[in-house]
Write a protein that holds these residues in place. Structure first.
Motif, short mmCIF file in Angstrom:
data_model
loop_
_atom_site.label_atom_id
_atom_site.label_comp_id
_atom_site.label_asym_id
_atom_site.label_seq_id
_atom_site.Cartn_x
_atom_site.Cartn_y
_atom_site.Cartn_z
N LEU A 1 14.61 -41.37 -2.29
CA LEU A 1 16.01 -41.77 -2.25
C LEU A 1 16.24 -42.71 -1.06
N SER A 2 17.29 -43.52 -1.16
CA SER A 2 17.66 -44.32 0.01
C SER A 2 18.01 -43.35 1.13
N ILE A 3 17.85 -43.79 2.35
CA ILE A 3 18.06 -42.88 3.47
C ILE A 3 19.51 -42.41 3.54
N GLU A 4 20.45 -43.23 3.13
CA GLU A 4 21.85 -42.82 3.11
C GLU A 4 22.08 -41.69 2.11
N LYS A 5 21.50 -41.83 0.91
CA LYS A 5 21.66 -40.78 -0.11
C LYS A 5 20.91 -39.52 0.32
N TRP A 6 19.74 -39.71 0.89
CA TRP A 6 18.97 -38.54 1.36
C TRP A 6 19.77 -37.77 2.41
N PHE A 7 20.39 -38.49 3.34
CA PHE A 7 21.15 -37.82 4.40
C PHE A 7 22.37 -37.12 3.84
N ASP A 8 23.02 -37.72 2.84
CA ASP A 8 24.20 -37.09 2.24
C ASP A 8 23.86 -35.72 1.66
N GLY B 1 11.42 -53.41 9.36
CA GLY B 1 11.71 -53.84 8.01
C GLY B 1 12.13 -52.74 7.06
N ILE B 2 12.30 -51.52 7.57
CA ILE B 2 12.66 -50.37 6.75
C ILE B 2 14.11 -49.98 7.02
N ASN B 3 14.86 -49.70 5.95
CA ASN B 3 16.25 -49.26 6.11
C ASN B 3 16.28 -47.84 6.68
N ALA B 4 16.90 -47.69 7.83
CA ALA B 4 17.00 -46.39 8.51
C ALA B 4 18.47 -46.05 8.71
N TYR B 5 18.72 -44.85 9.21
CA TYR B 5 20.09 -44.36 9.36
C TYR B 5 20.25 -43.79 10.76
N LYS B 6 21.27 -44.26 11.48
CA LYS B 6 21.55 -43.80 12.83
C LYS B 6 22.85 -43.01 12.82
N VAL B 7 22.78 -41.75 13.24
CA VAL B 7 23.95 -40.86 13.18
C VAL B 7 24.23 -40.32 14.58
N ARG B 8 25.49 -40.40 14.98
CA ARG B 8 25.92 -39.83 16.26
C ARG B 8 26.64 -38.51 15.97
N PHE B 9 26.13 -37.43 16.58
CA PHE B 9 26.76 -36.12 16.46
C PHE B 9 27.52 -35.80 17.74
N GLN B 10 28.68 -35.18 17.59
CA GLN B 10 29.52 -34.85 18.74
C GLN B 10 28.81 -33.87 19.66
N SER B 11 29.10 -34.02 20.96
CA SER B 11 28.51 -33.11 21.94
C SER B 11 28.85 -31.67 21.60
N ASP C 1 26.42 -36.59 23.62
CA ASP C 1 26.36 -36.72 22.17
C ASP C 1 24.89 -36.77 21.77
N LEU C 2 24.59 -36.34 20.57
CA LEU C 2 23.24 -36.39 20.03
C LEU C 2 23.12 -37.59 19.10
N ILE C 3 22.11 -38.42 19.32
CA ILE C 3 21.83 -39.56 18.45
C ILE C 3 20.58 -39.24 17.63
N SER C 4 20.73 -39.20 16.31
CA SER C 4 19.59 -38.93 15.42
C SER C 4 19.35 -40.14 14.55
N ILE C 5 18.11 -40.59 14.51
CA ILE C 5 17.72 -41.72 13.67
C ILE C 5 16.76 -41.19 12.61
N TYR C 6 17.07 -41.48 11.34
CA TYR C 6 16.26 -41.02 10.21
C TYR C 6 15.60 -42.24 9.55
N ILE C 7 14.28 -42.15 9.40
CA ILE C 7 13.52 -43.28 8.84
C ILE C 7 12.70 -42.79 7.65
N PRO C 8 12.89 -43.35 6.46
CA PRO C 8 12.04 -42.97 5.32
C PRO C 8 10.79 -43.84 5.30
N TYR C 9 9.68 -43.22 4.95
CA TYR C 9 8.44 -43.99 4.79
C TYR C 9 7.68 -43.36 3.63
#
Length: 226
Positions: A118-125, A149-159, A169-177
């Motif tokens: 799945l696209s990383i956005e759909k996977w994260f949802d 060159g890979i579409n990734a997703y950067k999410v900021r979570f509240q402290s 705050d927590l910064i999580s980056i999700y990368i599909p490969y």
């Protein structure tokens, strides 16, 4: 008259000699003050430069780091990389604010976590930690980014006191490969802080901003190998 001119000449010569000696002494007195200032500026500038000249691999993901960093955890699917920048948290026994010499960046490798690719956005949802039972996660911002060159997703979570001690705050980056998912967690100055007791002071903010800058360097260095 002739004797008077000779005396005046001698006085002028002596005055010139005394002026020259005084000038030399003043020059020597000033020089040691000036040179250390230049050296201190150069030393300070060099100390602020971080060169990421080492490589580390987790799964197929390769990132750069520095010998100035320390690996707290170094396993097949998890890496904790400690940056030598001070951070704050709560002491587990007293509950009081405490300072540590390191701030971590965490790398996670989940094999076959995305079998449908799945696209990383759909996977994260579908897999957002916000959906976990009694979750402490609350996302503040989401951003699609590109890494190697890979579409990734950067999410900021509240402290949250349960996740970051409440100070960051927590910064999580999700990368599909392929069918795998890579996750990188780091900290950031909070966008908002409702509890004054958890507010960062000026030094804390300066340290965190320096940490965020190095984390960005690490993220930019990421590339994948087969």
């Amino acid at each position: 008259m002739k004797k008077l001119l000779i005396v005046l000449g001698i006085i002028l010569v002596l005055a010139g000699v005394l002026f020259y000696v005084q000038y030399v002494q003043m020059s020597r007195a000033v020089q040691p003050v000036f040179v250390p200032q230049v050296q201190n500026q150069e030393t300070k500038k060099e100390s602020e430069e971080i060169v990421l000249d080492k490589e580390k691999q987790i799964g197929n993901l390769v990132f750069n780091y520095s010998n100035n960093f320390e690996f707290l955890v170094d396993e097949k699917d998890t890496i904790n990389l400690n940056l030598k920048i001070k951070s704050v948290g709560n002491d587990r026994f007293t509950g009081q604010k405490t300072s540590t010499e390191y701030t971590p960046v965490r790398f996670f490798f989940d094999k076959n976590e995305n079998p449908k690719k799945l696209s990383i956005e759909k996977w994260f949802d579908i897999n957002s930690p916000e959906f976990e039972k009694q979750s402490f996660y609350d996302s503040l911002a989401k951003e699609s980014i590109t890494i190697d060159g890979i579409n990734a997703y950067k999410v900021r979570f509240q402290s949250n006191t349960q996740i970051t001690g409440g100070y960051y705050d927590l910064i999580s980056i999700y990368i599909p490969y392929g069918t795998d998912i890579y996750q990188i967690d780091s900290y950031a100055v909070p966008l908002k802080q409702d509890d004054p007791s958890l507010a960062l002071n000026d030094e804390d903010i300066k340290n965190t901003e320096a940490y965020e800058k190095i984390v960005d360097q690490i993220i930019q260095s990421i590339h994948f190998v087969k």
